[in-house]
Scaffold this motif. Structure first.
Motif, PDB file in Angstrom:
ATOM      1  N   LEU A 102      -1.674   0.881  -4.516  1.00 26.08           N
ATOM      2  CA  LEU A 102      -1.218   0.533  -3.165  1.00 26.08           C
ATOM      3  C   LEU A 102      -1.326   1.733  -2.229  1.00 26.08           C
ATOM      4  CD1 LEU A 102       0.106  -1.903  -1.677  1.00 26.08           C
ATOM      5  CD2 LEU A 102       2.306  -0.855  -2.173  1.00 26.08           C
ATOM      6  N   ILE A 103      -1.182   2.918  -2.776  1.00 31.34           N
ATOM      7  CA  ILE A 103      -1.236   4.143  -1.968  1.00 31.34           C
ATOM      8  C   ILE A 103      -2.689   4.556  -1.715  1.00 31.34           C
ATOM      9  CG2 ILE A 103      -0.645   6.590  -1.923  1.00 31.34           C
ATOM     10  CD1 ILE A 103       1.848   5.834  -3.617  1.00 31.34           C
ATOM     11  N   GLY A 104      -3.503   4.545  -2.764  1.00 27.67           N
ATOM     12  CA  GLY A 104      -4.903   4.924  -2.614  1.00 27.67           C
ATOM     13  C   GLY A 104      -5.084   6.427  -2.505  1.00 27.67           C
ATOM     14  N   GLN A 108      -4.890   6.465   1.830  1.00 28.57           N
ATOM     15  CA  GLN A 108      -5.781   5.693   2.702  1.00 28.57           C
ATOM     16  C   GLN A 108      -5.510   4.189   2.620  1.00 28.57           C
ATOM     17  OE1 GLN A 108      -9.647   7.072   1.452  1.00 28.57           O
ATOM     18  NE2 GLN A 108      -9.645   8.802   2.855  1.00 28.57           N
ATOM     19  N   THR A 109      -5.259   3.687   1.408  1.00 32.03           N
ATOM     20  CA  THR A 109      -4.954   2.260   1.263  1.00 32.03           C
ATOM     21  C   THR A 109      -3.631   1.935   1.941  1.00 32.03           C
ATOM     22  OG1 THR A 109      -6.119   2.222  -0.857  1.00 32.03           O
ATOM     23  CG2 THR A 109      -4.672   0.367  -0.386  1.00 32.03           C
ATOM     24  N   LEU A 110      -2.654   2.812   1.781  1.00 27.90           N
ATOM     25  CA  LEU A 110      -1.346   2.622   2.414  1.00 27.90           C
ATOM     26  C   LEU A 110      -1.473   2.615   3.936  1.00 27.90           C
ATOM     27  CD1 LEU A 110       1.687   2.344   1.711  1.00 27.90           C
ATOM     28  CD2 LEU A 110       1.872   4.821   1.955  1.00 27.90           C
ATOM     29  N   TYR A 115      -1.525  -0.488   8.992  1.00 25.39           N
ATOM     30  CA  TYR A 115      -2.211  -0.978  10.199  1.00 25.39           C
ATOM     31  C   TYR A 115      -2.137  -2.504  10.277  1.00 25.39           C
ATOM     32  CZ  TYR A 115      -6.100  -2.101  13.339  1.00 25.39           C
ATOM     33  OH  TYR A 115      -6.867  -2.619  14.353  1.00 25.39           O
ATOM     34  N   LEU A 116      -2.425  -3.175   9.173  1.00 26.40           N
ATOM     35  CA  LEU A 116      -2.376  -4.646   9.148  1.00 26.40           C
ATOM     36  C   LEU A 116      -0.946  -5.153   9.335  1.00 26.40           C
ATOM     37  CD1 LEU A 116      -4.825  -5.328   6.178  1.00 26.40           C
ATOM     38  CD2 LEU A 116      -5.288  -5.630   8.624  1.00 26.40           C
ATOM     39  N   THR A 117       0.005  -4.446   8.746  1.00 26.48           N
ATOM     40  CA  THR A 117       1.411  -4.840   8.871  1.00 26.48           C
ATOM     41  C   THR A 117       1.870  -4.778  10.319  1.00 26.48           C
ATOM     42  OG1 THR A 117       1.877  -4.031   6.626  1.00 26.48           O
ATOM     43  CG2 THR A 117       3.761  -4.324   8.096  1.00 26.48           C
TER      44      THR A 117
END
Length: 205
Positions: A102-104, A108-110, A115-117
């Motif tokens: 989830l963090i990446g 970066q994934t977080l 951003y989407l959230t």
């Protein structure tokens, strides 16, 4: 969107009754008056109560949390969601096991999920919301790592009298380094390059 019909002797009382049933404040609902109260004949026969319809406005943060639950479930992750309201932002911290995916890499994934959230939250909110998404306090640990890096590289620049170019970072991470060294008596910082390869340079003043 949840709707509820409530009654009362007056419109105001009907609204209060509806708010009590929903368990929310007045600013969370839209109110439509369906029927005005009437006293009826001699104040008794055919008397009617006021009838109102309360429509619950969506809460941007609640919608964002629902989105996160769906997204993490799709990733087959079991997470707990903790919400903390600040005066200018909402911090949502995800806890659980195996959150590395989830963090990446370097978060970066977080960052992408954050951003989407924020898009989801602001699509369902009347006012602008700023949501900071964290996982197992990654952002706090990352801040501490970057501040230690800043101090170490500033020391190198002072010692060697040569500028240091750091690896490309997100704008949020660059801000941490700029802020850490802005009061340094001997070095200055500036950014160079284009996204996503923009990086910080630490140089002598």
């Amino acid at each position: 969107m949840k709707k509820l019909v409530a009654t009362g002797k007056t419109v105001e009382e009907a609204v209060r009754n509806g708010l009590n049933q929903l368990g929310v404040d007045r600013d969370r609902v839209n109110v439509a008056v369906l029927e005005q109260p009437s006293k009826g004949l001699f104040g008794l026969i055919g008397a009617k109560e006021a009838k109102v319809e309360l429509e619950l406005r969506p809460d941007g943060v609640e919608e964002a949390i629902a989105f996160l639950r769906e997204a993490t479930a799709a990733m087959q992750l079991k997470v707990n969601v903790e919400r903390e309201d600040d005066h200018d932002q909402v911090l949502i911290n995800l806890t659980g096991s195996d959150l590395g995916i989830l963090i990446g890499r370097r978060g970066q994934t977080l960052d992408s999920l954050q951003y989407l959230t924020n898009i989801v939250a602001n699509r369902h909110s009347d006012k602008h919301l700023r949501i900071v998404l964290d996982a197992e306090q990654f952002r706090l640990r990352r801040r501490q790592t970057l501040e230690a890096l800043s101090d170490r590289m500033a020391g190198r620049v002072v010692k060697t009298r040569k500028e240091v170019v750091l690896e490309p970072m997100s704008s949020q991470e660059r801000k941490i380094i700029h802020a850490r060294l802005q009061s340094h008596p001997q070095v200055k910082t500036y950014s160079q390059g284009d996204e996503p390869h923009r990086c910080i340079v630490i140089a002598l003043k």
